[in-house]
Design a protein around this motif. Structure first.
Motif, PDB file in Angstrom:
ATOM      1  N   LEU A 176       0.826  -1.214   0.000  1.00 28.18           N
ATOM      2  CA  LEU A 176       0.000   0.000   0.000  1.00 28.18           C
ATOM      3  C   LEU A 176       0.859   1.262   0.000  1.00 28.18           C
ATOM      4  N   VAL A 177       1.972   1.235   0.716  1.00 29.74           N
ATOM      5  CA  VAL A 177       2.879   2.393   0.721  1.00 29.74           C
ATOM      6  C   VAL A 177       3.454   2.635  -0.678  1.00 29.74           C
ATOM      7  N   GLY A 178       3.822   1.540  -1.379  1.00 32.39           N
ATOM      8  CA  GLY A 178       4.343   1.680  -2.728  1.00 32.39           C
ATOM      9  C   GLY A 178       3.339   2.301  -3.680  1.00 32.39           C
ATOM     10  N   VAL A 179       2.077   1.894  -3.567  1.00 33.83           N
ATOM     11  CA  VAL A 179       1.038   2.451  -4.441  1.00 33.83           C
ATOM     12  C   VAL A 179       0.794   3.920  -4.121  1.00 33.83           C
ATOM     13  N   ILE A 180       0.718   4.240  -2.840  1.00 30.66           N
ATOM     14  CA  ILE A 180       0.478   5.629  -2.430  1.00 30.66           C
ATOM     15  C   ILE A 180       1.619   6.529  -2.904  1.00 30.66           C
ATOM     16  N   ALA A 181       2.852   6.032  -2.811  1.00 33.72           N
ATOM     17  CA  ALA A 181       3.998   6.817  -3.283  1.00 33.72           C
ATOM     18  C   ALA A 181       3.899   7.096  -4.776  1.00 33.72           C
ATOM     19  N   ASN A 182       3.405   6.128  -5.539  1.00 32.74           N
ATOM     20  CA  ASN A 182       3.266   6.318  -6.984  1.00 32.74           C
ATOM     21  C   ASN A 182       2.179   7.317  -7.322  1.00 32.74           C
ATOM     22  N   ILE A 183       1.169   7.405  -6.502  1.00 36.19           N
ATOM     23  CA  ILE A 183       0.100   8.376  -6.765  1.00 36.19           C
ATOM     24  C   ILE A 183       0.663   9.794  -6.769  1.00 36.19           C
ATOM     25  N   SER A 184       1.602  10.064  -5.853  1.00 33.61           N
ATOM     26  CA  SER A 184       2.174  11.409  -5.760  1.00 33.61           C
ATOM     27  C   SER A 184       3.005  11.775  -6.986  1.00 33.61           C
ATOM     28  N   ILE A 185       3.446  10.774  -7.762  1.00 33.75           N
ATOM     29  CA  ILE A 185       4.282  11.024  -8.940  1.00 33.75           C
ATOM     30  C   ILE A 185       3.448  11.381 -10.164  1.00 33.75           C
ATOM     31  N   LYS A 186       2.169  11.066 -10.128  1.00 38.12           N
ATOM     32  CA  LYS A 186       1.232  11.404 -11.204  1.00 38.12           C
ATOM     33  C   LYS A 186       1.596  10.734 -12.523  1.00 38.12           C
ATOM     34  N   MET A 187       1.698   9.410 -12.486  1.00 39.01           N
ATOM     35  CA  MET A 187       2.016   8.657 -13.693  1.00 39.01           C
ATOM     36  C   MET A 187       0.974   8.833 -14.790  1.00 39.01           C
ATOM     37  N   TRP A 188      -0.228   9.158 -14.400  1.00 35.61           N
ATOM     38  CA  TRP A 188      -1.299   9.276 -15.401  1.00 35.61           C
ATOM     39  C   TRP A 188      -1.075  10.436 -16.365  1.00 35.61           C
ATOM     40  N   LYS A 189      -0.112  11.299 -16.069  1.00 33.78           N
ATOM     41  CA  LYS A 189       0.189  12.408 -16.973  1.00 33.78           C
ATOM     42  C   LYS A 189       1.207  12.029 -18.044  1.00 33.78           C
ATOM     43  N   TRP A 190       1.773  10.826 -17.949  1.00 33.75           N
ATOM     44  CA  TRP A 190       2.743  10.396 -18.952  1.00 33.75           C
ATOM     45  C   TRP A 190       2.077  10.260 -20.320  1.00 33.75           C
ATOM     46  N   LYS A 191       2.802  10.628 -21.350  1.00 35.95           N
ATOM     47  CA  LYS A 191       2.308  10.422 -22.706  1.00 35.95           C
ATOM     48  C   LYS A 191       2.568   8.984 -23.142  1.00 35.95           C
ATOM     49  N   HIS A 192       1.599   8.380 -23.816  1.00 37.53           N
ATOM     50  CA  HIS A 192       1.732   7.004 -24.295  1.00 37.53           C
ATOM     51  C   HIS A 192       2.114   7.009 -25.777  1.00 37.53           C
ATOM     52  N   TYR A 193       2.969   6.049 -26.155  1.00 31.12           N
ATOM     53  CA  TYR A 193       3.452   5.954 -27.531  1.00 31.12           C
ATOM     54  C   TYR A 193       3.106   4.567 -28.082  1.00 31.12           C
ATOM     55  N   PRO A 194       2.575   4.496 -29.314  1.00 29.99           N
ATOM     56  CA  PRO A 194       2.215   3.199 -29.905  1.00 29.99           C
ATOM     57  C   PRO A 194       3.428   2.462 -30.457  1.00 29.99           C
ATOM     58  N   LEU A 195       4.288   1.986 -29.572  1.00 27.85           N
ATOM     59  CA  LEU A 195       5.530   1.325 -29.974  1.00 27.85           C
ATOM     60  C   LEU A 195       5.293  -0.153 -30.237  1.00 27.85           C
ATOM     61  N   ALA A 196       5.863  -0.667 -31.307  1.00 21.86           N
ATOM     62  CA  ALA A 196       5.743  -2.097 -31.617  1.00 21.86           C
ATOM     63  C   ALA A 196       6.687  -2.456 -32.759  1.00 21.86           C
ATOM     64  N   VAL A 197       6.944  -3.743 -32.900  1.00 23.82           N
ATOM     65  CA  VAL A 197       7.710  -4.291 -34.025  1.00 23.82           C
ATOM     66  C   VAL A 197       6.711  -4.959 -34.961  1.00 23.82           C
ATOM     67  N   LYS A 198       6.813  -4.649 -36.238  1.00 22.65           N
ATOM     68  CA  LYS A 198       5.844  -5.150 -37.208  1.00 22.65           C
ATOM     69  C   LYS A 198       6.144  -6.596 -37.575  1.00 22.65           C
ATOM     70  N   GLU A 199       5.896  -7.489 -36.614  1.00 18.75           N
ATOM     71  CA  GLU A 199       6.100  -8.923 -36.799  1.00 18.75           C
ATOM     72  C   GLU A 199       5.047  -9.676 -35.993  1.00 18.75           C
ATOM     73  N   SER A 200       4.744 -10.886 -36.410  1.00 21.55           N
ATOM     74  CA  SER A 200       3.811 -11.721 -35.658  1.00 21.55           C
ATOM     75  C   SER A 200       4.555 -12.412 -34.511  1.00 21.55           C
ATOM     76  N   PRO A 201       3.935 -12.478 -33.314  1.00 19.36           N
ATOM     77  CA  PRO A 201       4.576 -13.163 -32.181  1.00 19.36           C
ATOM     78  C   PRO A 201       4.418 -14.676 -32.223  1.00 19.36           C
ATOM     79  N   THR A 202       3.735 -15.207 -33.239  1.00 17.80           N
ATOM     80  CA  THR A 202       3.466 -16.646 -33.303  1.00 17.80           C
ATOM     81  C   THR A 202       4.727 -17.507 -33.254  1.00 17.80           C
ATOM     82  N   PRO A 203       5.801 -17.170 -34.006  1.00 17.94           N
ATOM     83  CA  PRO A 203       7.008 -18.001 -33.906  1.00 17.94           C
ATOM     84  C   PRO A 203       7.567 -18.086 -32.491  1.00 17.94           C
ATOM     85  N   TYR A 204       7.510 -16.984 -31.762  1.00 16.70           N
ATOM     86  CA  TYR A 204       7.973 -17.011 -30.368  1.00 16.70           C
ATOM     87  C   TYR A 204       7.060 -17.859 -29.498  1.00 16.70           C
TER      88      TYR A 204
END
Length: 525
Positions: A176-204
């Protein structure tokens, strides 16, 4: 802003701050699997089955949610805080209580559904905010801290050291302390990026399924063979390899070493190389594992410690490589959560089968034929897995923002990706731009090298850019710019900062001309 050049230390610390949460989950689920979570005679084997079903449902639901929202942090927060909070209240009430056995059932359901929600959200958020070349090391540090906490909790509990601060259990409090500490950092303001490799994961997936099947056969074959050896000499002291080794909670140390090795190799050498290494390492275990036990002078000779360490190293490598990496790094970024959820359900099915065979429910102990031929089939499957590594796609250096780019050099897009120009890795970064612009889909490495490789300065020299003379060319080279193609990926403020004597306005003109020349050269090719 994505960090391409240097390790994202600050973000890594923030992600690692969730380690106490997952240490709480793992510690309590492991206690449930050994029948020590509750002390009131609750049927914990049955609760384990209910928990597995709850995990499946929660993973499926969370996989659908995180793909449809950018507020992944809130599903991470809900999954992280709900189970520790409920467990805290339940421990304050005590076991048994007036609410037993319903309370115990609810606690277990929240444990499994909480870890499903939290871990899937954590991994998708990591994939959207940290680039591939650093991601495995973040995962390795996260898992290392988590396992160290689990080891500490387990060792303390086994040695009679209290895990309570007054009426409050320490694992729940730390989570609970770890979660509360993260709330103060405001992770929800981070920008998200659509990062990926253009390959199928099926072989893996095929390769990992082969390796897991090989591991299952080897484990139970070895277990049966060792037990048969002790039975043959009338020795009833043997219970399991773990008990015989006597390492206790410290058996997690080789697991941690395997996790660290997987993270480092995956980032430095790539996912494909890391998988090849773990297949080879397990193949050696399957082939030479039988040399660690046998009969000698009428008694059993068992080197349980080195055998267990080798096994845990392989399992740690698998944990660091196959649980959190690869699956959400490939194919379309719009389906990261759903793809990850499907793979995890397969892993959960594997773990459920492993638990069922270990506990002897509901079908009893594994058949004796596994002891007779299991190791041989495990070797055979590992050889197939090793062969399959040749078909695995390379991920390193190929990740891109698949859906935010379009033909042309938009200043805002360039600003987001300018750090991709990594000194000696400039050519790899230019390849990314070519792929994004659909200019290099069918281009071989040799063709790319002919255009932008060894002769990059001659193909697109800086002096071809309008506004760049000999004096300015010298300054640009000293600042690290070797060609017009490289210069095209820069931003005006950064160029003005790195090159003395260039204003932002002049930098904008130079960049505009450099981009026109670069696009013209690409269209001619």
């Amino acid at each position: 802003m994505l960090e391409y050049r240097s390790f994202p230390t600050r973000k890594s610390v923030i992600f690692v701050m969730f380690s106490p949460v997952f240490a709480f989950f793992i510690y309590n689920i492991s206690r449930l699997s050994t029948g020590t979570l509750f002390s009131n005679g609750t049927n914990e084997t049955l609760l384990l089955g209910f928990g597995a079903l709850a995990a499946i449902v929660s993973i499926l639901i969370c996989g659908q949610i995180v793909d449809r929202t950018k507020y992944t942090y809130w599903t991470l927060f809900i999954g992280s805080v709900s189970a520790p909070a409920l467990s805290l209240v339940a421990n304050l009430l005590g076991f048994p209580s007036a609410y037993s056995p319903i309370l115990e059932t609810i606690v277990v359901l929240f444990l499994f559904s909480g870890i499903g929600f939290a871990l899937l959200s954590w991994m998708v958020l990591l994939n959207r905010t940290v680039v591939l070349r650093f991601r495995a090391r973040v995962v390795a540090v996260f898992l290392t801290i988590t396992l160290l906490l689990v080891m500490t909790y387990s060792w303390s509990n086994a040695n009679g050291i209290s895990l309570w601060v007054g009426p409050v259990p320490i694992p729940e409090l730390a989570a609970l302390v770890g979660v509360i500490a993260n709330i103060s950092i405001k992770m929800w303001k981070w920008k998200h990026y659509p990062l990926a490799v253009k390959e199928s994961p099926t072989p893996y997936f095929v390769a990992v399924a082969l390796l897991l099947g090989s591991h299952l056969l080897w484990y139970f074959s070895t277990r049966i063979r060792i037990a048969q050896l002790f039975d043959s000499v009338g020795d009833s002291s043997y219970a399991s390899l773990v008990n015989h080794a006597g390492l206790g909670a410290f058996e997690l140390i080789p697991l941690i070493i395997g996790v660290i090795a997987a993270g480092y190799i995956s980032d430095i050498r790539g996912r494909k190389t890391a998988y090849s290494i773990v297949v080879l390492f397990f193949g050696f275990l399957a082939i030479f594992g039988s040399t660690f036990y046998g009969l000698q002078n009428g008694s059993v000779r068992l080197f349980s410690v080195p055998l267990l360490i080798w096994e845990r190293l392989v399992e740690g490598f698998l944990l660091g490589l196959c649980l959190l990496l690869v699956w959400s790094e490939m194919d379309t970024p719009k389906e990261k959560g759903r793809r990850l959820s499907y793979v995890w359900i397969f892993f959960l099915g594997y773990m459920s089968l492993f638990w069922a065979l270990s506990l002897g429910v509901p079908f009893g102990e594994p058949p004796q034929i596994i002891g007779a031929v299991g190791t041989e089939f495990a070797i055979f499957l590992s050889l197939i897995g090793l062969y399959r590594t040749g078909h695995l796609p390379v991920l390193y250096g190929r990740e891109m923002e698949m859906e935010d780019f379009e033909l042309g050099f938009d200043e805002g897009q360039v600003r987001e990706t300018v750090e991709a120009y990594l000194g000696d890795e400039d050519v790899a970064s230019i390849r990314h731009q070519l792929v994004i612009m659909d200019a290099a889909d069918d281009m071989s490495d040799k063709e790319l090298s002919d255009i932008l490789g060894e002769d990059i300065r001659e193909v697109l020299p800086l002096t071809r850019v309008k506004g760049i003379g000999k004096a300015l060319e010298k300054k640009l080279i000293e600042a690290g710019y070797k060609s017009a193609a490289q210069l095209a990926g820069e931003t005006a403020p950064r160029l003005a900062e790195k090159v003395p004597g260039i204003s932002i306005k002049k930098a904008e003109k130079i960049l505009k001309n450099a981009r026109e020349i670069s696009k013209s050269a690409l269209s001619k090719e």
